[in-house]
Design an enzyme around this catalytic site. Structure first.
Site, PDB file in Angstrom:
ATOM      1  N   PHE A  55     151.207  50.067  41.092  1.00 13.10           N
ATOM      2  CA  PHE A  55     151.802  48.727  41.272  1.00 13.10           C
ATOM      3  C   PHE A  55     151.707  48.224  42.699  1.00 13.10           C
ATOM      4  CE2 PHE A  55     153.196  49.437  37.178  1.00 13.10           C
ATOM      5  CZ  PHE A  55     154.021  50.554  37.090  1.00 13.10           C
ATOM      6  N   GLY A  56     150.873  48.767  43.536  1.00 13.67           N
ATOM      7  CA  GLY A  56     150.847  48.162  44.867  1.00 13.67           C
ATOM      8  C   GLY A  56     149.992  48.950  45.840  1.00 13.67           C
ATOM      9  N   ARG A  57     149.769  48.364  46.992  1.00 19.31           N
ATOM     10  CA  ARG A  57     148.959  49.038  48.022  1.00 19.31           C
ATOM     11  C   ARG A  57     149.861  49.573  49.110  1.00 19.31           C
ATOM     12  NH1 ARG A  57     143.513  46.911  47.575  1.00 19.31           N
ATOM     13  NH2 ARG A  57     143.054  47.895  49.578  1.00 19.31           N
ATOM     14  N   VAL A  58     149.343  50.591  49.809  1.00 20.07           N
ATOM     15  CA  VAL A  58     150.122  51.206  50.882  1.00 20.07           C
ATOM     16  C   VAL A  58     149.368  50.990  52.190  1.00 20.07           C
ATOM     17  CG1 VAL A  58     151.277  53.317  51.585  1.00 20.07           C
ATOM     18  CG2 VAL A  58     150.652  53.005  49.206  1.00 20.07           C
TER      19      VAL A  58
ATOM     20  N   ASP B 144     154.765  64.594  37.239  1.00 20.51           N
ATOM     21  CA  ASP B 144     153.457  63.970  37.489  1.00 20.51           C
ATOM     22  C   ASP B 144     152.833  64.531  38.750  1.00 20.51           C
ATOM     23  OD1 ASP B 144     152.221  60.678  38.360  1.00 20.51           O
ATOM     24  OD2 ASP B 144     151.287  62.355  37.322  1.00 20.51           O
TER      25      ASP B 144
ATOM     26  N   GLY C 166     145.845  53.377  50.806  1.00 21.89           N
ATOM     27  CA  GLY C 166     145.497  53.751  49.434  1.00 21.89           C
ATOM     28  C   GLY C 166     146.157  52.790  48.471  1.00 21.89           C
ATOM     29  N   LYS C 167     145.737  52.933  47.218  1.00 22.56           N
ATOM     30  CA  LYS C 167     146.351  52.073  46.207  1.00 22.56           C
ATOM     31  C   LYS C 167     147.292  52.932  45.391  1.00 22.56           C
ATOM     32  CE  LYS C 167     142.890  50.073  44.066  1.00 22.56           C
ATOM     33  NZ  LYS C 167     143.570  50.147  42.771  1.00 22.56           N
ATOM     34  N   GLY C 168     148.602  52.737  45.586  1.00 21.54           N
ATOM     35  CA  GLY C 168     149.543  53.496  44.759  1.00 21.54           C
ATOM     36  C   GLY C 168     149.725  52.743  43.454  1.00 21.54           C
TER      37      GLY C 168
ATOM     38  N   LYS D 159     154.626  50.421  51.636  1.00 19.43           N
ATOM     39  CA  LYS D 159     154.111  50.147  50.289  1.00 19.43           C
ATOM     40  C   LYS D 159     154.544  48.752  49.879  1.00 19.43           C
ATOM     41  CE  LYS D 159     153.315  51.876  45.758  1.00 19.43           C
ATOM     42  NZ  LYS D 159     153.106  53.095  45.001  1.00 19.43           N
TER      43      LYS D 159
END
Ligand SMILES: O=C(Cc1cc(-c2ccc3c(-c4nc5ccccc5[nH]4)n[nH]c3c2)n[nH]1)Nc1cccc(F)c1
EC number: 2.7.11.1
Length: 271
Positions: free
Chosen positions: A19-22, A131, A15-17, A37
């Site tokens: 500021f970055g991809r996991v 959040d 997935g895309k967290g 990540k």
């Protein structure tokens, strides 16, 4: 000894967290599966998020709870920072919610109880999440809930406690603000409980402006289908309250009849 990328075999993107991809990854020696990540340093420069990233890492490494996704460690190379995160085999709770349309009362109560326990733990350590949404909730191999993202959590100063209850020095907006911060997570539990049971959040509207109006008015309505118990609606109505100090506290949530009756104490609820 510090970890390096060579210690891991990288798998599919998870997935895309922020500021970055996991990525799915496996530690070569132990064959242990993790979520890796990747955050690009240039992103950190560009968005000036050094302090936020450091704060998140401090927060996440300081937390250890069965319903909070673990951060095992981290390392970096010239242009990237790597976070070694717990892998949640069940993926996003959001997927389960969308697949089934809505959760059963037992599932919803179990997840609200797990979230309440995790939040009680965080608040006990002066961490406010702020959040929590279905996309940040993951499930492990047994269906146990894991809160994954501390995107906007803050380590709130516990000045008030160390001032041993003397509020004399705190300006009213400071006191109100602090309560408001903590109780924001309780509000979110009400939103999530509604969304788990009905499949969408209570104040959804065409435009953001209308959503804000509905939130400020507490324009809460319960559809006739799916058929939801009166106890569940009672809990939701005691959380979606405008005055933060009047929202049901976390331990009152844990004692609520709907939770006591429906939540699986092991937090898994394989229905
Ligand atoms: O960024 C995150 C939170 C985070 C966790 C994740 C994440 C995303 C997905 C997964 C998964 C996962 N398992 C799956 C199974 C099936 C399909 C999808 C799946 N995703 N396991 N663990 C994950 C962890 N993304 N972002 N924390 C963070 C950020 C900066 C500093 C810091 F200390 C922590």
């Amino acid at each position: 000894k510090p970890w390096t990328l060579a210690d891991f075999e990288i798998g599919k993107p998870l997935g895309k967290g922020k500021f970055g991809r996991v990525y799915l990854a496996r530690e070569v020696k132990s064959k242990y599966i993790v979520a890796l990540k990747v955050i690009f340093k240039e992103q950190i420069e560009k968005y000036k998020i050094h302090h936020q990233l450091r704060r998140e890492m401090e927060i996440q490494t300081s937390l250890s709870h069965p319903n909070i996704l673990g951060l095992y460690g981290w390392f970096h190379d010239d242009d990237r920072i790597f976070l070694i995160l717990e892998y949640a085999h069940g993926g996003e709770l959001y997927g389960l919610l969308k697949k089934n349309g809505h959760l059963t009362e037992k599932q919803a109560a179990t997840y609200i109880a797990s979230l309440s326990q995790a939040l009680a733990y965080c608040h006990g350590k002066c961490v406010i999440h702020r959040d929590i949404k279905p996309e940040n909730l993951l499930l492990d191999h047994e269906g146990r809930l894991k809160i994954a993202d501390f995107g906007w959590s803050v380590q709130s100063s516990n000045k008030r406690k160390t001032m041993c209850g003397t509020l004399d020095y705190l300006a009213p907006e400071m006191v109100e603000n602090r309560d408001h911060d903590y109780a924001v997570d309780n509000w979110t539990l009400g939103i999530l409980c509604y969304e788990f049971l009905y499949g969408n959040p209570p104040f959804e509207a065409e435009s953001q402006k209308d959503t804000f109006k509905r939130i400020l008015k507490i324009d809460l309505t319960f559809p006739t289908t799916p058929n939801v118990s009166a106890e569940a609606k009672n809990l939701i109505s005691q959380l979606l309250v405008k005055d933060p100090s009047k929202r049901l506290s976390i331990d009152k949530i844990m004692q609520h009849p709907w939770i006591v009756k429906n939540a699986d104490p092991k937090g898994v609820c394989l229905n």
